[in-house]
Enzyme design. Structure first.
Site, PDB file in Angstrom:
ATOM      1  CG  ASP A  44       0.568   3.256   7.658  1.00 23.70           C
ATOM      2  OD1 ASP A  44       0.024   4.246   7.131  1.00 23.70           O
ATOM      3  OD2 ASP A  44       1.734   3.262   8.081  1.00 23.70           O
ATOM      4  CB  VAL A  45      -4.552   2.703   3.703  1.00 25.13           C
ATOM      5  CG1 VAL A  45      -4.719   1.210   3.884  1.00 25.13           C
ATOM      6  CG2 VAL A  45      -5.562   3.461   4.564  1.00 25.13           C
ATOM      7  CE  LYS A  46       2.142   6.935   5.666  1.00 27.07           C
ATOM      8  NZ  LYS A  46       2.283   5.517   6.071  1.00 27.07           N
ATOM      9  NE  ARG A  47      -6.051   3.381  -0.153  1.00 25.28           N
ATOM     10  CZ  ARG A  47      -4.969   2.633  -0.277  1.00 25.28           C
ATOM     11  NH1 ARG A  47      -3.779   3.184  -0.142  1.00 25.28           N
ATOM     12  NH2 ARG A  47      -5.055   1.346  -0.541  1.00 25.28           N
ATOM     13  CB  THR A  51      -2.779   6.393   8.197  1.00 24.97           C
ATOM     14  OG1 THR A  51      -2.545   5.450   7.139  1.00 24.97           O
ATOM     15  CG2 THR A  51      -2.231   5.842   9.500  1.00 24.97           C
TER      16      THR A  51
END
Length: 268
Positions: free
Chosen positions: A95-98, A125
């Site tokens: 879960d990094v939401k880059r 993510t």
């Protein structure tokens, strides 16, 4: 030939049941466990969770931010967690939401999706708010490396409702186009909060996995899954974290309970 991300994910879900367990070693949880807020506490927390669930959870989702806050020492713990989970066959979503463009997006993809990277995972993510087209490099890398991505679409936080409602259709259409013709699931998943009261867009053409956070502490229950996702319920990967991590002595028990409840409601 390596198995595609969709094939690995489908196989794991069919064998172990539909549940993703988040590893969120926040300062509050470390304190609740009686651990120091330090790299040593981070490692002890992470090792306990991995040992408890590595052989019973289909998918595990470490939250990168809680490791990044400790710099190289925290990243070293994260690398170890990822390596141990992947060796056990667990599907790992980081879960990094880059979200970025051009060479920067390519660098993120290399860091997390390239098979040779020490941080290589099964999927990450991504944030699409520089335009869905900005994700092309990451999607291309994911396909080349038999990996996947999960694009934020309709998350559970109330601050995002207006923005995400306006662009969700574009995100779903982009994911469906990338997944067209792929079986059993395409490499481009979406993130949809299990706490939502309803969905404004049909998902039957998505042909990809749906990561559904929000079980437990955020208020969603396994019974909400069938109501919300209906005809695409077989593609849903419900996610729970704080509700199963609060008590280090009961992690495995609670994961099994959530897993079985989710399986019951998504198969009925």
């Amino acid at each position: 030939m390596n198995e595609s991300f969709g094939t690995r994910l489908r196989s794991r879900l069919d064998k172990y049941g539909p549940l993703c367990v988040g590893i969120d070693p926040s300062p509050a949880l470390l304190d609740a466990w009686g651990l120091d807020d330090s790299p040593a506490g981070l490692e002890r927390f992470s090792r306990t969770v991995v040992d408890a669930i590595g052989d019973v959870a289909a998918v595990v989702k470490p939250q990168s931010a809680f490791y990044e806050r400790w710099g190289s020492r925290g990243i070293a713990v994260l690398e170890s967690v990822i390596a141990d989970l992947r060796e056990a066959g667990t599907v790992v979503i980081l879960d990094v939401k880059r979200g970025d463009i051009g060479s920067t997006m390519a660098a993120y993809a290399e860091a997390y999706l390239d098979r040779g990277s020490p941080l290589a995972v099964d999927a990450v993510t991504l944030s699409p708010y520089l335009g869905f087209g900005s994700l092309e490099g990451a999607i291309t890398s994911a396909i080349a490396n038999d990996a996947g991505v999960f694009v934020l679409a309709r998350t559970s936080n109330p601050e995002a409702v207006a923005l995400q409602t306006a662009v969700a259709g574009e995100i779903f259409a982009g994911a469906a186009a990338a997944n067209a013709g792929r079986a059993p699931l395409g490499p481009v998943g979406v993130v949809i909060g299990a706490t939502l009261p309803s969905l404004e867009h049909p998902l039957e053409q998505l042909n990809g996995p749906i990561l559904a956070p929000g079980l437990g502490a955020q208020g969603a229950a396994p019974a909400d899954l069938a109501r919300l996702f209906g005809p695409v319920r077989q593609a849903v990967v419900p996610s729970v974290s704080r509700a199963v991590l609060a008590d280090p002595e009961r992690i495995r028990e609670l994961v099994l309970r959530y897993r079985d409840d989710c399986a019951h409601h998504l198969s009925s």
